[in-house]
Design a protein around this motif. Structure first.
Motif, PDB file in Angstrom:
ATOM      1  N   GLY A 279       1.017   1.508  11.227  1.00 38.74           N
ATOM      2  CA  GLY A 279       1.834   0.610  10.420  1.00 38.74           C
ATOM      3  C   GLY A 279       2.433   1.217   9.172  1.00 38.74           C
ATOM      4  N   TRP A 280       2.393   2.553   9.024  1.00 40.51           N
ATOM      5  CA  TRP A 280       2.947   3.211   7.837  1.00 40.51           C
ATOM      6  C   TRP A 280       4.406   3.574   8.058  1.00 40.51           C
ATOM      7  N   PHE A 281       5.213   3.391   7.018  1.00 42.77           N
ATOM      8  CA  PHE A 281       6.616   3.794   7.029  1.00 42.77           C
ATOM      9  C   PHE A 281       6.777   5.088   6.236  1.00 42.77           C
ATOM     10  N   ALA A 282       7.341   6.113   6.875  1.00 50.23           N
ATOM     11  CA  ALA A 282       7.578   7.398   6.210  1.00 50.23           C
ATOM     12  C   ALA A 282       8.940   7.359   5.531  1.00 50.23           C
ATOM     13  N   THR A 283       8.951   7.416   4.205  1.00 48.18           N
ATOM     14  CA  THR A 283      10.184   7.215   3.445  1.00 48.18           C
ATOM     15  C   THR A 283      11.109   8.423   3.449  1.00 48.18           C
TER      16      THR A 283
ATOM     17  N   GLU B   4       0.851  -1.190   0.000  1.00 44.21           N
ATOM     18  CA  GLU B   4       0.000   0.000   0.000  1.00 44.21           C
ATOM     19  C   GLU B   4       0.887   1.241   0.000  1.00 44.21           C
ATOM     20  N   ALA B   5       0.500   2.248  -0.768  1.00 45.20           N
ATOM     21  CA  ALA B   5       1.238   3.505  -0.821  1.00 45.20           C
ATOM     22  C   ALA B   5       0.262   4.668  -0.810  1.00 45.20           C
ATOM     23  N   LYS B   6       0.693   5.770  -0.227  1.00 42.67           N
ATOM     24  CA  LYS B   6      -0.083   7.004  -0.268  1.00 42.67           C
ATOM     25  C   LYS B   6       0.868   8.177  -0.050  1.00 42.67           C
ATOM     26  N   LEU B   7       0.385   9.369  -0.356  1.00 43.74           N
ATOM     27  CA  LEU B   7       1.177  10.569  -0.154  1.00 43.74           C
ATOM     28  C   LEU B   7       0.720  11.262   1.122  1.00 43.74           C
ATOM     29  N   GLY B   8       1.660  11.512   1.993  1.00 37.54           N
ATOM     30  CA  GLY B   8       1.370  12.195   3.239  1.00 37.54           C
ATOM     31  C   GLY B   8       1.593  13.687   3.125  1.00 37.54           C
ATOM     32  N   GLU B   9       1.854  14.318   4.241  1.00 41.05           N
ATOM     33  CA  GLU B   9       2.037  15.764   4.279  1.00 41.05           C
ATOM     34  C   GLU B   9       3.188  16.183   3.380  1.00 41.05           C
ATOM     35  N   GLY B  10       2.901  17.179   2.531  1.00 45.94           N
ATOM     36  CA  GLY B  10       3.932  17.693   1.640  1.00 45.94           C
ATOM     37  C   GLY B  10       4.264  16.779   0.488  1.00 45.94           C
ATOM     38  N   GLY B  11       3.508  15.695   0.328  1.00 46.87           N
ATOM     39  CA  GLY B  11       3.769  14.762  -0.763  1.00 46.87           C
ATOM     40  C   GLY B  11       4.754  13.661  -0.411  1.00 46.87           C
ATOM     41  N   GLU B  12       4.996  13.434   0.907  1.00 50.07           N
ATOM     42  CA  GLU B  12       5.925  12.379   1.304  1.00 50.07           C
ATOM     43  C   GLU B  12       5.312  11.001   1.058  1.00 50.07           C
ATOM     44  N   VAL B  13       6.103  10.109   0.501  1.00 46.57           N
ATOM     45  CA  VAL B  13       5.640   8.749   0.219  1.00 46.57           C
ATOM     46  C   VAL B  13       5.563   7.952   1.518  1.00 46.57           C
ATOM     47  N   LEU B  14       4.389   7.392   1.791  1.00 48.97           N
ATOM     48  CA  LEU B  14       4.169   6.511   2.936  1.00 48.97           C
ATOM     49  C   LEU B  14       3.857   5.115   2.415  1.00 48.97           C
ATOM     50  N   LEU B  15       4.455   4.099   3.021  1.00 47.40           N
ATOM     51  CA  LEU B  15       4.287   2.724   2.562  1.00 47.40           C
ATOM     52  C   LEU B  15       3.861   1.825   3.712  1.00 47.40           C
ATOM     53  N   ARG B  16       3.047   0.837   3.389  1.00 43.77           N
ATOM     54  CA  ARG B  16       2.648  -0.170   4.376  1.00 43.77           C
ATOM     55  C   ARG B  16       2.596  -1.519   3.659  1.00 43.77           C
TER      56      ARG B  16
ATOM     57  N   ALA C 241       6.947  12.731  -3.674  1.00 44.52           N
ATOM     58  CA  ALA C 241       6.507  12.226  -4.975  1.00 44.52           C
ATOM     59  C   ALA C 241       5.271  12.966  -5.439  1.00 44.52           C
ATOM     60  N   VAL C 242       4.986  12.813  -6.713  1.00 46.64           N
ATOM     61  CA  VAL C 242       3.704  13.245  -7.274  1.00 46.64           C
ATOM     62  C   VAL C 242       3.040  11.998  -7.854  1.00 46.64           C
ATOM     63  N   GLN C 243       1.717  11.995  -7.844  1.00 50.30           N
ATOM     64  CA  GLN C 243       0.963  10.861  -8.370  1.00 50.30           C
ATOM     65  C   GLN C 243       0.152  11.306  -9.557  1.00 50.30           C
ATOM     66  N   ALA C 244       0.305  10.613 -10.674  1.00 49.44           N
ATOM     67  CA  ALA C 244      -0.419  10.941 -11.896  1.00 49.44           C
ATOM     68  C   ALA C 244      -1.855  10.450 -11.826  1.00 49.44           C
ATOM     69  N   ALA C 245      -2.649  10.878 -12.777  1.00 53.30           N
ATOM     70  CA  ALA C 245      -4.059  10.482 -12.809  1.00 53.30           C
ATOM     71  C   ALA C 245      -4.223   8.978 -12.951  1.00 53.30           C
ATOM     72  N   ASP C 246      -3.230   8.309 -13.567  1.00 53.39           N
ATOM     73  CA  ASP C 246      -3.331   6.854 -13.733  1.00 53.39           C
ATOM     74  C   ASP C 246      -2.839   6.086 -12.507  1.00 53.39           C
ATOM     75  N   GLY C 247      -2.478   6.825 -11.437  1.00 53.35           N
ATOM     76  CA  GLY C 247      -2.064   6.199 -10.190  1.00 53.35           C
ATOM     77  C   GLY C 247      -0.576   5.980 -10.044  1.00 53.35           C
ATOM     78  N   SER C 248       0.200   6.211 -11.091  1.00 52.94           N
ATOM     79  CA  SER C 248       1.646   5.988 -11.024  1.00 52.94           C
ATOM     80  C   SER C 248       2.322   7.100 -10.226  1.00 52.94           C
ATOM     81  N   TYR C 249       3.449   6.742  -9.615  1.00 54.11           N
ATOM     82  CA  TYR C 249       4.201   7.665  -8.771  1.00 54.11           C
ATOM     83  C   TYR C 249       5.512   8.069  -9.442  1.00 54.11           C
TER      84      TYR C 249
END
Length: 485
Positions: free
Chosen positions: A364-368, A333-345, A372-380
């Motif tokens: 359970g999230w790891f702050a890398t 699982e991935a998401k963008l946190g504050e300021g666009g930081e990549v978070l992974l679980r 990053a930026v995420q495109a409309a197709d979901g890619s990072y």
């Protein structure tokens, strides 16, 4: 999102044992002309386990350090320690002796195992730290054993790997057997590894890139691993032409060495169904050089703590998403946190640093630390490090976007952008250039104009002989900022 599973192993040692039962004659490792089948490898692991337990007195939970170039014995040692429930601590041979001492003082191994090349350094290291030292040849020549301890469990720590220490002192990430197994399954599925593959490993096994992106996943899938002690561009091209591997892992520095080698254009690369790169940012020119030879240049993003197989750009999208890291791998699982930081679980991410410092937040999230930026197709797409962000006149500027454009100039060998204090702007953009041939600030400014916003074009230019880097090759922008502040 579930983790892909090929078998029901709950401990690392079961991986090789399974293949030894199903395909004992299949080649597992090829090293300096010597082939080890899965049956051979399984027997050596059992023999090494018995030697470790009976003669070297290694017990469950103990740490054992490794100092040497990549060697089949390092993999035998890892699997044997997994059987015991003990832990491998691979040392980066590029570090200074004092840095090794500090790492050993932190994790207190019971002994150091070394190859012939690093024997003198390992013995001195062991003496300074009051440890026993053993040559890997002794491990590989251990007498056959019919049985050996099997105390390792899924939650047993099995690998301590030093982080790069880019923004502080290095820490030891604690990988359990379950972490490694999950990463092997995730990476094998993402790269569609099978027993028909032959993987060429040229990156050092002391780092999770060389060990965990392709080498262990290949063994998990029952594939063959061609192992080189160290990277050499000529030997790598020779192995590709002669041994016909289907996959290999590279990083920008080794990619550059391959592309600039005299035999690059004439080497037959047709056996490669893909080349994977272990890097968040790859110069476009290098990607295009592989694509021009008909080889998809794929990318995997992750960190020492994350397995490291986290976000992947596979062959299907390699040409359409140049510069992107792709999509989260299955089970991640991935998401963008504050300021666009990549978070992974994910199950391949460590829960702690040695000895017991949490690596994850309460959910359970790891702050890398990567932005990053995420495109409309979901890619990072990774755009920089959170702590390396330059804020000039209220504008956020990522060093990577400057560096990627500058690296396309034929006179630039390497470059690094960073911020320096400025009374008017708060921070001014600066850049350090390692030039291939003499060039001027004016020529490089002209190259950037039209490709970057004016506020992103560096105000301060420094031509240097080399960039300061960590032992793992990451540029230390903070060191540049201190030098030129």
């Amino acid at each position: 999102m579930g983790v892909p599973v090929f078998a029901g192993e709950v401990s690392l040692a079961e991986v090789v044992a399974r293949h030894a039962l199903e395909s004992p004659g299949q080649t597992a490792l090829l090293f300096e002309g010597e082939r080890l089948s899965y049956g051979d490898l399984a027997r050596r692991i059992v023999a090494a386990t018995r030697l470790l337990a009976q003669d070297w007195h290694v017990r469950s939970g103990d740490r054992v350090a490794w100092l040497g170039a990549s060697h089949p014995g390092e993999l035998v040692l890892l699997f044997a320690l997994a059987r015991l429930g003990a832990v491998l601590v691979p040392l980066n041979y590029r570090l200074a002796p004092g840095e090794w001492d500090r790492l050993l003082a932190d994790c207190k191994p019971v002994c150091v195992v070394h190859d012939i090349t690093w024997a003198e350094a390992a013995k001195a290291l062991a003496q300074r730290n009051s440890l026993a030292s053993h040559c890997v040849d002794e491990l590989m020549a251990a007498p056959p054993a019919s049985d050996a301890p099997t105390d390792g469990k899924a939650d047993s720590p099995v690998l301590l790997v030093s982080t790069s220490g880019t923004t502080g002192g290095p820490k030891l990430a604690v990988h359990t057997q379950a972490n490694l197994l999950a990463n092997m399954a995730i990476a094998a599925a993402s790269q569609e590894l099978s027993p028909h593959d032959r993987v060429l490993t040229v990156l050092p096994l002391f780092h999770v890139g060389g060990l965990c992106i392709q080498t262990l996943p290949a063994l998990y899938a029952g594939a063959e691993v061609v192992l080189h002690a160290k990277f050499d561009p000529g030997e790598t091209l020779g192995a590709i032409a002669g041994l016909r591997p289907t996959l290999t892992l590279q990083v920008p520095a080794t990619m550059k060495a391959l592309v600039e080698h005299p035999r690059w254009a004439s080497t037959d690369l047709s056996s490669l169904r893909a080349v994977w790169a272990g890097s968040s940012l790859i110069p476009t020119a290098l990607v295009e050089a592989f694509h021009a030879r008909g080889v998809p240049l794929c990318n995997v993003y992750g960190a020492t703590e994350t397995g490291p197989f986290s976000i992947a750009l596979g062959p299907t999208h390699a040409r359409t998403h140049v510069g992107s890291c792709g999509w989260p791998a299955q089970g991640v699982e991935a998401k963008l946190g504050e300021g666009g930081e990549v978070l992974l679980r994910a199950p391949n991410i460590v829960a702690r640093y040695w000895p017991d410092v949490p690596a994850l937040d309460a959910d359970g999230w790891f702050a890398t630390g990567d932005l990053a930026v995420q495109a409309a197709d979901g890619s990072y797409t990774i755009v920089g490090r959170a702590k390396e962000l330059i804020i000039s006149g209220g504008e956020n500027i990522h060093p990577a976007e400057i560096e990627l454009v500058l690296a396309q100039h034929p006179a630039v060998a390497e470059c690094a952008a960073f911020g320096v204090p400025d009374e008017r702007w708060g921070e001014a953009v600066a850049v350090a250039i390692v030039a291939k041939v003499p060039c001027t600030e004016g020529a490089l400014r002209l190259h950037l104009e039209g490709q970057l916003a004016r506020f992103k074009i560096p105000r301060k230019w420094y031509f240097v002989d080399a960039l300061p880097k960590t032992a793992l090759g990451k540029v230390q922008r903070a060191a540049l900022a201190r030098r030129f502040a």
